[in-house]
Design an enzyme around this catalytic site. Sequence first.
Site, PDB file in Angstrom:
ATOM      1  N   GLU A  37      -0.964  -9.163  -0.714  1.00  0.00           N
ATOM      2  CA  GLU A  37      -2.373  -9.421  -0.382  1.00  0.00           C
ATOM      3  C   GLU A  37      -3.246  -9.371  -1.638  1.00  0.00           C
ATOM      4  OE1 GLU A  37      -1.681  -6.357   2.692  1.00  0.00           O
ATOM      5  OE2 GLU A  37      -3.000  -7.599   3.900  1.00  0.00           O
ATOM      6  N   ALA A  54       0.863  -1.178   0.000  1.00  0.00           N
ATOM      7  CA  ALA A  54       0.000   0.000   0.000  1.00  0.00           C
ATOM      8  C   ALA A  54       0.901   1.231   0.000  1.00  0.00           C
ATOM      9  CB  ALA A  54      -0.872  -0.019   1.245  1.00  0.00           C
ATOM     10  N   GLU A 106       4.669  -5.096   7.062  1.00  0.00           N
ATOM     11  CA  GLU A 106       3.943  -4.001   7.733  1.00  0.00           C
ATOM     12  C   GLU A 106       4.443  -3.761   9.146  1.00  0.00           C
ATOM     13  OE1 GLU A 106       2.504  -6.478   6.009  1.00  0.00           O
ATOM     14  OE2 GLU A 106       0.959  -5.650   4.702  1.00  0.00           O
ATOM     15  N   GLY A 165       0.432  -4.935   0.897  1.00  0.00           N
ATOM     16  CA  GLY A 165      -0.807  -4.940   0.121  1.00  0.00           C
ATOM     17  C   GLY A 165      -0.630  -5.562  -1.260  1.00  0.00           C
TER      18      GLY A 165
HETATM   19  N1  CAA Z   1       4.623   3.198  -0.652  1.00  0.00           N
HETATM   20  C1  CAA Z   1       5.024   4.366  -1.201  1.00  0.00           C
HETATM   21  N2  CAA Z   1       6.163   4.486  -1.919  1.00  0.00           N
HETATM   22  C2  CAA Z   1       6.913   3.388  -2.078  1.00  0.00           C
HETATM   23  C3  CAA Z   1       6.563   2.147  -1.521  1.00  0.00           C
HETATM   24  C4  CAA Z   1       5.334   2.064  -0.790  1.00  0.00           C
HETATM   25  N3  CAA Z   1       4.884   0.914  -0.267  1.00  0.00           N
HETATM   26  N4  CAA Z   1       7.526   1.236  -1.830  1.00  0.00           N
HETATM   27  C5  CAA Z   1       8.444   1.906  -2.555  1.00  0.00           C
HETATM   28  N5  CAA Z   1       8.084   3.197  -2.708  1.00  0.00           N
HETATM   29  C6  CAA Z   1       8.798   4.247  -3.424  1.00  0.00           C
HETATM   30  C7  CAA Z   1      10.027   4.718  -2.648  1.00  0.00           C
HETATM   31  O1  CAA Z   1       9.652   5.660  -1.648  1.00  0.00           O
HETATM   32  C8  CAA Z   1      10.871   5.324  -3.734  1.00  0.00           C
HETATM   33  O2  CAA Z   1      10.354   6.565  -4.072  1.00  0.00           O
HETATM   34  P1  CAA Z   1      11.375   7.847  -4.175  1.00  0.00           P
HETATM   35  O3  CAA Z   1      12.265   7.511  -5.343  1.00  0.00           O
HETATM   36  O4  CAA Z   1      10.444   9.000  -4.445  1.00  0.00           O
HETATM   37  O5  CAA Z   1      12.116   7.928  -2.897  1.00  0.00           O
HETATM   38  C9  CAA Z   1      10.576   4.387  -4.927  1.00  0.00           C
HETATM   39  O6  CAA Z   1       9.346   3.728  -4.635  1.00  0.00           O
HETATM   40  C10 CAA Z   1      11.636   3.297  -5.119  1.00  0.00           C
HETATM   41  O7  CAA Z   1      11.791   2.616  -3.876  1.00  0.00           O
HETATM   42  P2  CAA Z   1      13.196   2.406  -3.156  1.00  0.00           P
HETATM   43  O8  CAA Z   1      14.130   3.520  -3.479  1.00  0.00           O
HETATM   44  O9  CAA Z   1      12.931   2.165  -1.695  1.00  0.00           O
HETATM   45  O10 CAA Z   1      13.684   1.088  -3.890  1.00  0.00           O
HETATM   46  P3  CAA Z   1      14.662  -0.036  -3.339  1.00  0.00           P
HETATM   47  O11 CAA Z   1      14.935  -0.906  -4.505  1.00  0.00           O
HETATM   48  O12 CAA Z   1      15.815   0.578  -2.607  1.00  0.00           O
HETATM   49  O13 CAA Z   1      13.810  -0.846  -2.238  1.00  0.00           O
HETATM   50  C11 CAA Z   1      11.846  -1.968  -1.389  1.00  0.00           C
HETATM   51  C12 CAA Z   1      12.682  -1.599  -2.631  1.00  0.00           C
HETATM   52  C13 CAA Z   1      12.622  -2.944  -0.504  1.00  0.00           C
HETATM   53  C14 CAA Z   1      10.588  -2.637  -1.918  1.00  0.00           C
HETATM   54  C15 CAA Z   1      11.507  -0.700  -0.577  1.00  0.00           C
HETATM   55  O14 CAA Z   1      10.980   0.277  -1.465  1.00  0.00           O
HETATM   56  C16 CAA Z   1      10.478  -0.913   0.494  1.00  0.00           C
HETATM   57  O15 CAA Z   1      10.798  -1.425   1.546  1.00  0.00           O
HETATM   58  N6  CAA Z   1       9.210  -0.513   0.261  1.00  0.00           N
HETATM   59  C17 CAA Z   1       8.146  -0.580   1.247  1.00  0.00           C
HETATM   60  C18 CAA Z   1       7.653  -2.019   1.411  1.00  0.00           C
HETATM   61  C19 CAA Z   1       6.568  -2.065   2.467  1.00  0.00           C
HETATM   62  O16 CAA Z   1       6.779  -1.731   3.624  1.00  0.00           O
HETATM   63  N7  CAA Z   1       5.349  -2.493   2.069  1.00  0.00           N
HETATM   64  C20 CAA Z   1       4.212  -2.534   2.941  1.00  0.00           C
HETATM   65  C21 CAA Z   1       3.412  -1.266   2.832  1.00  0.00           C
HETATM   66  S1  CAA Z   1       2.127  -1.122   4.041  1.00  0.00           S
HETATM   67  C22 CAA Z   1       0.889  -2.115   3.485  1.00  0.00           C
HETATM   68  O17 CAA Z   1       0.958  -2.702   2.436  1.00  0.00           O
HETATM   69  C23 CAA Z   1      -0.300  -2.206   4.388  1.00  0.00           C
HETATM   70  C24 CAA Z   1      -1.298  -3.229   3.995  1.00  0.00           C
HETATM   71  O18 CAA Z   1      -1.182  -4.397   4.239  1.00  0.00           O
HETATM   72  C25 CAA Z   1      -2.506  -2.849   3.369  1.00  0.00           C
END
Ligand code: CAA
Length: 258
Positions: free
Chosen positions: A112, A65, A132, A109
């Site tokens: 999911e 998400a 999460e 998400g």
């Molecule tokens: N939401 C918003 N933006 C996101 C994102 C997310 N879930 N995942 C990645 N992005 C964005 C980053 O902020 C970045 O944007 P900027 O260039 O503007 O900074 C861009 O995508 C590229 O990401 P990274 O630079 O972080 O890329 P990476 O290759 O270094 O890392 C990754 C990849 C390990 C997937 C890392 O992006 C990450 O950890 N993302 C979040 C994963 C996460 O926590 N997901 C769960 C979200 S909460 C949820 O989903 C709740 C639910 O159950 C409903």
Amino acid sequence: MGYETLIVEVEDHVGVIQLNRPDALNALNQQLLGELSDALDAMQQNDKVRCIVLTGSEKAFAAGADIKEMSDKSFVDMFSTDYFTHETESVLRCRKPIIAAVSGYCLGGGCELAMMCDFILCSDTAKFGQPEINLGVVAGIGGTQRLTRFVGKSKSMEMHLTGRFMDAEEAERSGLVSRILPVKKLMEETMATAAKIAEKSALTSMAVKEAVNRSYETTLREGVLFERRLFHSLFATEDQSEGMAAFTEKRAPKFRGK
Ligand code: CAA
């Protein structure tokens, strides 16, 4: 309808929906989820479409998400809008088979969403996770429930408690995905699988989907009774007559979804 966060195409009898927010690794924001809902409803209405493929990019199916969109929200915002509920119901509402074709990150998400599809084909680069907990929240689109049904309590609990990622091999071994494909072949093989499904009777596909999904919702005895009645009722269809006649006459069946 034009979409800003999706690329949508219909190829023969297969509808393809590609999540398309490359700068955010296809993070699921409200716009994307709204568009996805519209696209799935449109494919449900489109008689030409008999199977749907939901995919992302080579780098990410979806990294979860959209954290940036959620970060400033309060409990009242989330609860009063019932965040994620209406946005994701279209996936469950869709009666046509949906294949998730997953490559790269499939997290939170995103994982999911893939699990709400009917089955998952993944590339050898896929990474699944429910991270999460690192954000101080739990999964919110069914991860604690669906991942547990796919992989069992122990692995699901570990994934949710540590936030670690699972690679494609582990995902296949533990029953999360049905098959692993080389990354460059993922779409070709997925489209071939979807085309194979699209050749079958669309009525029977709907019945299969209802019967298998019922196994999550009821007791074994009730589930088998549901299946048995569906089996009986399909004898009222032209596709049953055609399928069985074609077998006897040693020819390919021509299903009409009637
Ligand atoms: N939401 C918003 N933006 C996101 C994102 C997310 N879930 N995942 C990645 N992005 C964005 C980053 O902020 C970045 O944007 P900027 O260039 O503007 O900074 C861009 O995508 C590229 O990401 P990274 O630079 O972080 O890329 P990476 O290759 O270094 O890392 C990754 C990849 C390990 C997937 C890392 O992006 C990450 O950890 N993302 C979040 C994963 C996460 O926590 N997901 C769960 C979200 S909460 C949820 O989903 C709740 C639910 O159950 C409903």
